[in-house]
Design an enzyme around this catalytic site. Structure first.
Site, PDB file in Angstrom:
ATOM      1  N   GLY A   8       0.834  -1.213   0.000  1.00 48.42           N
ATOM      2  CA  GLY A   8       0.000   0.000   0.000  1.00 48.42           C
ATOM      3  C   GLY A   8       0.862   1.254   0.000  1.00 48.42           C
ATOM      4  O   GLY A   8       0.485   2.294   0.550  1.00 48.42           O
ATOM      5  N   GLY A  11      -0.289   4.927  -0.971  1.00 50.02           N
ATOM      6  CA  GLY A  11      -1.363   5.564  -0.226  1.00 50.02           C
ATOM      7  C   GLY A  11      -0.883   6.780   0.548  1.00 50.02           C
ATOM      8  O   GLY A  11       0.283   7.189   0.461  1.00 50.02           O
ATOM      9  N   GLN A  12      -1.814   7.348   1.324  1.00 55.45           N
ATOM     10  CA  GLN A  12      -1.504   8.578   2.068  1.00 55.45           C
ATOM     11  C   GLN A  12      -0.309   8.378   2.999  1.00 55.45           C
ATOM     12  O   GLN A  12       0.628   9.177   3.002  1.00 55.45           O
ATOM     13  CB  GLN A  12      -2.728   9.020   2.893  1.00 55.45           C
ATOM     14  CG  GLN A  12      -2.508  10.363   3.591  1.00 55.45           C
ATOM     15  CD  GLN A  12      -3.519  10.653   4.698  1.00 55.45           C
ATOM     16  OE1 GLN A  12      -4.349   9.814   5.058  1.00 55.45           O
ATOM     17  NE2 GLN A  12      -3.440  11.840   5.245  1.00 55.45           N
ATOM     18  N   ILE A  35      -1.241  -2.025  -5.433  1.00 56.66           N
ATOM     19  CA  ILE A  35      -2.063  -2.620  -6.496  1.00 56.66           C
ATOM     20  C   ILE A  35      -2.176  -1.665  -7.688  1.00 56.66           C
ATOM     21  O   ILE A  35      -2.557  -2.072  -8.783  1.00 56.66           O
ATOM     22  CB  ILE A  35      -3.464  -2.981  -5.949  1.00 56.66           C
ATOM     23  CG1 ILE A  35      -4.164  -3.974  -6.863  1.00 56.66           C
ATOM     24  CG2 ILE A  35      -4.309  -1.747  -5.740  1.00 56.66           C
ATOM     25  CD1 ILE A  35      -5.463  -4.513  -6.303  1.00 56.66           C
ATOM     26  N   ARG A  36      -1.865  -0.385  -7.452  1.00 54.25           N
ATOM     27  CA  ARG A  36      -1.851   0.549  -8.576  1.00 54.25           C
ATOM     28  C   ARG A  36      -0.570   0.336  -9.376  1.00 54.25           C
ATOM     29  O   ARG A  36       0.491   0.096  -8.808  1.00 54.25           O
ATOM     30  CB  ARG A  36      -1.902   1.992  -8.059  1.00 54.25           C
ATOM     31  CG  ARG A  36      -3.271   2.325  -7.491  1.00 54.25           C
ATOM     32  CD  ARG A  36      -3.325   3.774  -7.100  1.00 54.25           C
ATOM     33  NE  ARG A  36      -3.279   3.944  -5.654  1.00 54.25           N
ATOM     34  CZ  ARG A  36      -3.141   5.101  -5.033  1.00 54.25           C
ATOM     35  NH1 ARG A  36      -2.998   6.199  -5.727  1.00 54.25           N
ATOM     36  NH2 ARG A  36      -3.134   5.172  -3.719  1.00 54.25           N
ATOM     37  N   TYR A 143     -14.963  -1.557   8.204  1.00 47.91           N
ATOM     38  CA  TYR A 143     -13.545  -1.217   8.379  1.00 47.91           C
ATOM     39  C   TYR A 143     -13.116  -1.485   9.827  1.00 47.91           C
ATOM     40  O   TYR A 143     -12.083  -2.122  10.064  1.00 47.91           O
ATOM     41  CB  TYR A 143     -13.368   0.266   8.025  1.00 47.91           C
ATOM     42  CG  TYR A 143     -12.007   0.853   8.283  1.00 47.91           C
ATOM     43  CD1 TYR A 143     -10.873   0.387   7.625  1.00 47.91           C
ATOM     44  CD2 TYR A 143     -11.850   1.913   9.180  1.00 47.91           C
ATOM     45  CE1 TYR A 143      -9.627   0.971   7.853  1.00 47.91           C
ATOM     46  CE2 TYR A 143     -10.613   2.495   9.400  1.00 47.91           C
ATOM     47  CZ  TYR A 143      -9.505   2.020   8.743  1.00 47.91           C
ATOM     48  OH  TYR A 143      -8.270   2.595   8.957  1.00 47.91           O
ATOM     49  N   ILE A 173      -5.126  10.866  10.161  1.00 46.48           N
ATOM     50  CA  ILE A 173      -3.789  11.369   9.808  1.00 46.48           C
ATOM     51  C   ILE A 173      -3.929  12.521   8.809  1.00 46.48           C
ATOM     52  O   ILE A 173      -4.640  12.409   7.808  1.00 46.48           O
ATOM     53  CB  ILE A 173      -2.914  10.244   9.210  1.00 46.48           C
ATOM     54  CG1 ILE A 173      -2.831   9.043  10.184  1.00 46.48           C
ATOM     55  CG2 ILE A 173      -1.526  10.775   8.860  1.00 46.48           C
ATOM     56  CD1 ILE A 173      -2.216   9.336  11.535  1.00 46.48           C
TER      57      ILE A 173
END
Ligand code: NAD
Ligand code: AKB
Length: 320
Positions: A8, A11-12, A35-36, A143, A173
């Site tokens: 991941g 991500g952020q 996954i991108r 989640y 965050i």
């Protein structure tokens, strides 16, 4: 920690954590994965990047074997708001990703795995002010359910297999480099972009919604400090409460107005309000402070000043 895999990583948190780990452990020693397919320029230019889907264990094993990885920061996940729109995807990525990572950890004898949890583990039945470390975990979102189950799974692998697995319950965050990926606390990042670009913001949470938050430099510090802590000193493993500050949208807007006096905000709460209402107002993080020396550096105004400076600079360069 000699060879590190970050899942991941686009991500952020993953983007900035990858860069912080590369700075500390060497660019070639930190492998980013997501996954991108297309990594950001800075991730591609500073070290290895590989496509990997955490629900397909072979894609992870391939990287672990090829690079002789000993440590994993497992950040691939689906967050709360996206998770409520597609609960099955959330379950699949968060649970399959976590158990795949833990199984690989045992089979490939990894030194340690760091898997973040979230304040989303809480729901009804706990005090919302200074929510304690060891408390009832009854989340109302998919989640949150995956985060509770993830913590329990990690502790199971610690006890059953002696795997070194650690985690911390991040609050919301806030960061200036990569946009958040679809959570309930995203307003606290979006508001800064709108303040810089248009001078006004329409908030999807109500003005008095108090939530725990943390600025990215503190998030990176907490994550790396926990990863480097002596395992023998830890009584908890996968579920450390960490806190830095708590504020409402109204208080954040007031803080922004200290630097942009003309800034305006209005409120149009949507489905995320219900999620936010189920979470704590503030968190007791004394176990993290006592067991591995956690202490945050940024309060609300210090964070606001830094965010506005960073985003203003990007805006002038035409980057946002
Ligand atoms: P994010 O949504 O910004 O990034 C998650 C990344 O995972 C994305 O780049 C996405 O492409 C990737 N991903 C999704 N499905 C995948 C799959 N099947 N295989 C591989 N990669 C996949 O999330 P984030 O904010 O960076 O969160 C990182 C971790 O921190 C997560 O465990 C999250 O629950 C936790 N956390 C984040 C916050 C926050 O405010 N950002 C707060 C609490 C906890
Ligand atoms: C979200 O809002 O989903 C995340 C989190 C608190 O886990 N930021």
């Amino acid at each position: 920690m000699k060879k590190i895999l970050v899942t991941g990583a686009l991500g952020q948190i993953g983007t900035e954590l990858t860069l912080a780990l590369r700075k500390k452990y060497g660019n070639e020693n930190v492998i980013a994965s997501d996954i991108r397919h297309k990594a950001s320029k800075v991730i591609e230019e500073t070290g290895p990047f590989h496509w990997a889907d955490v629900t397909i264990p072979d894609t992870l094993k391939h990287i672990i074997i090829n690079y002789d990885v000993d440590t994993v920061f497992h950040l691939a996940a689906i967050l709360s708001a996206v998770g409520e729109k597609d609960p099955q995807l959330c379950w699949n990525v968060n649970m399959m990703g976590t158990i795949n990572m833990l199984e690989i950890g045992v089979k490939h004898k990894l030194d340690r795995i760091i898997i973040p949890s979230s304040m989303a583990v809480w729901g009804a039945g706990v005090p919302q002010d200074l929510t304690p470390q060891d408390s009832v975990l009854k989340p109302s979102t998919m989640y949150g359910i995956t985060k509770v189950a993830g913590e329990l799974l990690c502790d199971y692998y610690v006890q059953k297999y002696g795997l070194d697995c650690r985690g911390l319950r991040y609050p919301g965050i806030i960061s200036s480099e990569t946009l958040p990926g679809g959570g309930t606390t995203d307003y606290a990042v979006d508001i800064f972009y709108s303040a810089i670009k248009t001078g006004s913001y329409s908030c999807f949470l109500s003005e008095e919604t108090m939530l725990p938050m943390m600025y990215m430099p503190d998030c990176l510090k907490a994550t790396i400090d926990l990863a480097e802590a002596d395992f023998a000193n830890l009584n908890h493993h996968s579920d450390f409460n960490v806190a830095a500050m708590s504020f409402t949208p109204k208080q954040l807007a007031e803080s922004i107005r200290k630097y942009i006096p003309s800034f305006t905000i209005d409120y149009a709460p949507d489905f995320r309000q219900k999620i936010a209402d189920s979470w704590p107002h503030s968190i007791d993080d004394s176990s993290a402070r006592n067991e591995w020396g956690w202490a945050p550096s940024f309060d609300l105004d210090a964070m606001t000043k830094d965010m506005l400076e960073k985003l203003s600079a990007k805006h002038k360069l035409g980057l946002i």
